[in-house]
Motif scaffolding. Structure first.
Motif, PDB file in Angstrom:
ATOM      1  N   LYS A 168       0.830  -1.205   0.000  1.00  0.00           N
ATOM      2  CA  LYS A 168       0.000   0.000   0.000  1.00  0.00           C
ATOM      3  C   LYS A 168       0.868   1.262   0.000  1.00  0.00           C
ATOM      4  CE  LYS A 168      -3.704  -2.557   0.306  1.00  0.00           C
ATOM      5  NZ  LYS A 168      -3.066  -3.885   0.331  1.00  0.00           N
ATOM      6  N   ARG A 240       0.085  -1.020 -12.152  1.00  0.00           N
ATOM      7  CA  ARG A 240      -0.828  -0.765 -11.044  1.00  0.00           C
ATOM      8  C   ARG A 240      -0.564   0.636 -10.504  1.00  0.00           C
ATOM      9  NH1 ARG A 240      -4.092  -3.199  -7.246  1.00  0.00           N
ATOM     10  NH2 ARG A 240      -3.930  -2.442  -5.106  1.00  0.00           N
ATOM     11  N   ALA A 242      -1.925   3.050  -7.347  1.00  0.00           N
ATOM     12  CA  ALA A 242      -2.695   3.047  -6.106  1.00  0.00           C
ATOM     13  C   ALA A 242      -2.476   4.355  -5.365  1.00  0.00           C
ATOM     14  CB  ALA A 242      -2.296   1.873  -5.225  1.00  0.00           C
ATOM     15  N   ASP A 254      -8.491   4.091   0.094  1.00  0.00           N
ATOM     16  CA  ASP A 254      -7.587   3.525  -0.907  1.00  0.00           C
ATOM     17  C   ASP A 254      -8.298   3.431  -2.242  1.00  0.00           C
ATOM     18  OD1 ASP A 254      -5.106   2.796   0.511  1.00  0.00           O
ATOM     19  OD2 ASP A 254      -6.407   1.475   1.667  1.00  0.00           O
ATOM     20  N   SER A 256      -7.379   2.155  -6.425  1.00  0.00           N
ATOM     21  CA  SER A 256      -6.358   1.523  -7.255  1.00  0.00           C
ATOM     22  C   SER A 256      -6.924   1.137  -8.610  1.00  0.00           C
ATOM     23  CB  SER A 256      -5.790   0.282  -6.559  1.00  0.00           C
ATOM     24  OG  SER A 256      -6.787  -0.720  -6.432  1.00  0.00           O
TER      25      SER A 256
END
Length: 747
Positions: A168, A240, A242, A254, A256
């Motif tokens: 994260k 990816r 995020a 969060d 993503s």
């Protein structure tokens, strides 16, 4: 079986192994490190030590796989016990656990539901014959949970669950890494992989994390029919992005986006009795996968409990092309060049809301609700060179024009089909743990409500009822009920736990594809039917596990063992007809029992060794007519034993460290049919592999040399029997001996 299990456990215990020591040794041996402990979140009641989780779970280090140039589903299966992967090419695969299986890969069966759930964080991704190949590029760990997880994870987790846990974003500072891998495979060419990760704080409350991967695996299979060497290469591009926003200590948001594109140029096939790594097709057999995953997850800590909500959207498109040259055999005429095309589009929306109690020494609980809506559009076509002219001559109709008379998509299409599926499911679930002294009592329950609407259009001579009469069908399948779980854990001392679990797993039913009586009338009559059943119902199982988790000698020895018994009822089995069609019925029972071992032992400050192993005895519990099984027949496609032994030796240096690691993996044989007298039964041979690496870690820099399948073992994950026009049975191979180098810099 009791004596064999005890003997197995005793032998394994004597020499076993693994570490609870340094992060380098843990990572090299395949275990996911977190300081001196391994932290998991499988029970969805927050983080906890894997040694205090009263369930059979493995945590796998992404670093350990990447160090050896690995990271696919098959590599995970070789590390964790009681798991098996069948694979024809990257992205076309099937995952099974604890012997809960009756079949193999079927890319044309849209109702073939997964028995093992696969998650990226909280996003469900599994398809029974097409689980995505998420390369290891920005993960904290991989959790493999064995046994049904129907209470917390739903219908797709009937045999177990695999969770990819991502790293994260972090507001504490700018960081990142860049990594390159270059290797060469025996019989193939160069492979490469490039990874990059950046973590960037935007403010004290906002951070973003960006990761990317680009790689290519050289082929090692020659397609002599096309005159192409190394025909099964594949290329993968993944990214990816995020973001994490924490405007207050109580609130976290969060978001993503994950993108994965896979292009595979051929299968991993070779012919039995011929050159190990070659086969013949008239057309390329390719697979393309385009996957997009969107997720937003918010969590707010109210003090007494934390409320979280996860919203996900998955958009996945796959394209599969196969050689259907045996189409001619259905008509008793000379061979055709025939192409089987399958395009699959899945759009999936899911929402899960959970309320998790604050950590307590006495009582912890989780309650939640889940909603999922899935749309699937499935296209099939079989264009066949010059079929129309040949077919007209066969039926003696000089006026016959084209397969478009049968409403095929285009001339010369033997078969054309469209299938549309709309599914809705809703669930309420809860689980609570009460601690009474040295005992933890856990109970869980899930209520589920499911509905599937299905419509279908079949045309072409192999799909229509008659010229101008395509086969159409619509149907609905519904199911609802309750799914319980109960666990009792006893801790006689701080580092020792005994537990017993009873859990129910389930899988939804569905709507059968129709069987055209015009084409399959004789086959249906032979089965005592005039038509195929419209629907089939859910199947379910009860699983019973007893286990021990312990750490001894100042936590230098870790020894975890679990024994299980599974009773699977109303098994969804396919009735295959001689005309090439099939339908699904709830028919038969299977029971599976076995033993799983995970252990680690720190022999010294430098040396750590380990053994993970499993023994599985899965059999038909009574006759299963659809599968040709009689009572006691061994289930197909699952090995009785797996063993994964590893060792890591860390040498401290003045300016860093040097880590030598190696592992030995062994899998038993399996078969493609239940009954040993079945003439269609084929053996999938046992195999053993050896992998090794040496890694030099110097501050931000890391360099590795590695070798996989050093003994160049013939790793066969699947055997398919010879088709009418094929030369021999097909073997599907794992990658031969590969040597490589890896460099990584952290900043």
């Amino acid at each position: 079986m009791g004596k064999s299990i005890l003997a197995f456990a005793s032998i394994a215990a004597i020499g076993t192994a693994l570490t609870a020591a340094s992060a380098q040794a843990q990572a090299a041996s395949g275990e996911a490190p977190s300081g001196d402990d391994i932290i998991v979140t499988a029970n969805r009641q927050g983080s906890q030590s894997i040694q205090r989780a009263a369930l059979a779970i493995s945590a796998i280090s992404p670093t350990a796989l990447a160090d050896k140039g690995q990271g696919g589903l098959a590599d995970i299966a070789n590390v964790a016990p009681s798991i098996n992967v069948q694979q024809t090419q990257p992205g076309v695969n099937r995952v099974d656990m604890r012997g809960i299986t009756t079949g193999t890969i079927s890319v044309t069966n849209v109702q073939d539901r997964p028995l093992v759930a696969i998650y990226l964080d909280d996003v469900p991704l599994a398809l029974q014959s097409g689980n995505p190949e998420l390369k290891v590029f920005d993960l904290e760990r991989i959790e493999v949970i064995r046994g049904p997880q129907g209470t917390l994870y739903g219908a797709g987790s009937m045999a177990g669950t695999i969770r990819y846990i991502t790293a994260k974003p972090d507001t504490n500072g700018f960081s990142g890494s860049a990594e390159g891998i270059l290797s060469t495979t025996k019989r193939g060419n160069l492979n490469y992989g490039l990874r990059g990760i950046v973590n960037a704080p935007i403010s004290d409350t906002l951070a973003v994390r960006i990761g990317g991967y680009q790689g290519r695996n050289a082929g090692f299979i020659d397609n002599t029919g096309l005159g192409k060497k190394n025909a099964n290469s594949d290329e993968s591009t993944q990214a990816r992005v995020a973001a994490r926003w924490t405007p207050s200590p109580a609130f976290t948001l969060d978001a993503s986006f994950t993108f994965a594109k896979l292009d595979v140029n051929g299968t991993n096939a070779g012919y039995a009795g011929r050159s190990r790594y070659s086969y013949i097709t008239a057309v390329p057999e390719v697979f393309d996968d385009n996957l997009k995953i969107y997720n937003v997850t918010g969590a707010y800590d109210f003090g007494f409990a934390t409320l979280s909500a996860s919203t996900s959207y998955v958009d996945r498109k796959t394209h599969n092309t196969s050689d259907y040259g045996d189409t001619a055999a259905l008509f008793g005429i000379p061979s055709f060049v025939s192409l089987g095309i399958v395009d699959n589009r899945v759009k999936d929306f899911s929402e899960e809301v959970r309320l998790v109690s604050a950590k307590s020494d006495r009582f912890n609980w989780t309650v939640g609700a889940y909603y999922q809506k899935t749309k699937r559009h499935y296209y099939q076509d079989t264009p066949t060179t010059d079929f129309d002219s040949t077919f007209g001559a066969i039926i003696g109709d000089p006026t016959f024009n084209s397969q478009t008379d049968y409403q095929a998509f285009q001339p010369n299409d033997v078969f054309s089909g469209l299938q549309n599926i709309n599914e809705h499911q809703f669930a309420l679930f809860g689980e609570a743990t009460l601690t009474l002294g040295k005992f933890d009592l856990t109970g869980g329950l899930r209520y589920f409500d499911f509905k599937q609407d299905f419509d279908l259009f079949y045309s072409g001579v192999a799909g229509s009822l008659a010229p101008g009469q395509p086969l159409t069908q619509a149907g609905t399948e519904k199911a609802n009920g309750f799914n319980p779980r109960a666990v009792i854990a006893y801790r006689p001392q701080e580092n020792l736990m005994l537990y017993a679990e009873a859990a129910r797993g389930f899988r939804y039913g569905g709507v059968n594809q129709p069987v055209p009586a015009s084409f399959c009338g004789a086959a249906l009559a032979a089965a005592g039917l005039t038509s195929a059943p419209l629907t089939f119902g859910p199947d379910n199982l009860w699983s019973y596990t007893v286990g021990e988790k312990g750490q001894f000698f100042d936590r230098r020895v870790t020894f975890n063992v679990a024994a299980f018994y599974v009773d699977w009822k109303k098994v969804q089995t396919n009735r295959n007809l001689d005309c090439g069609y099939y339908f699904t019925q709830n028919a038969g029972k299977v029971r599976s029992m076995g033993l799983e071992l995970e252990s680690r032992f720190k022999l010294s400050d430098a040396l750590t060794i380990g053994v993970n192993a499993s023994y599985t005895d899965a059999q038909a519990n009574g006759a299963i007519p659809n599968a040709g099984a009689v009572d006691g027949d061994r289930v197909p496609y699952f090995p009785k034993y797996t063993v994964a032994a590893n060792a890591a030796y860390v040498v401290p240096l003045e300016d860093g460290s040097l880590t030598f690691s190696g592992d030995f993996q062994m899998r038993g044989n399996s078969y493609t049919e239940f009954n040993e007298t079945d003439p269609l039964r084929r053996k999938i041979p046992a195999y053993q592999t050896v992998n090794a690496s040496v890694t030099y870690d110097k501050g931000p820099w890391e360099f590795s040399l590695f070798g996989t399948n050093l003994n160049n073992s013939r790793m066969i994950s699947l055997v398919t029997r010879s088709r009418p026009t094929a030369i021999a049975d097909r073997y599907y191979y794992g990658r031969p001996r590969t040597f490589g180098a890896r460099a990584k810099v952290r900043f």
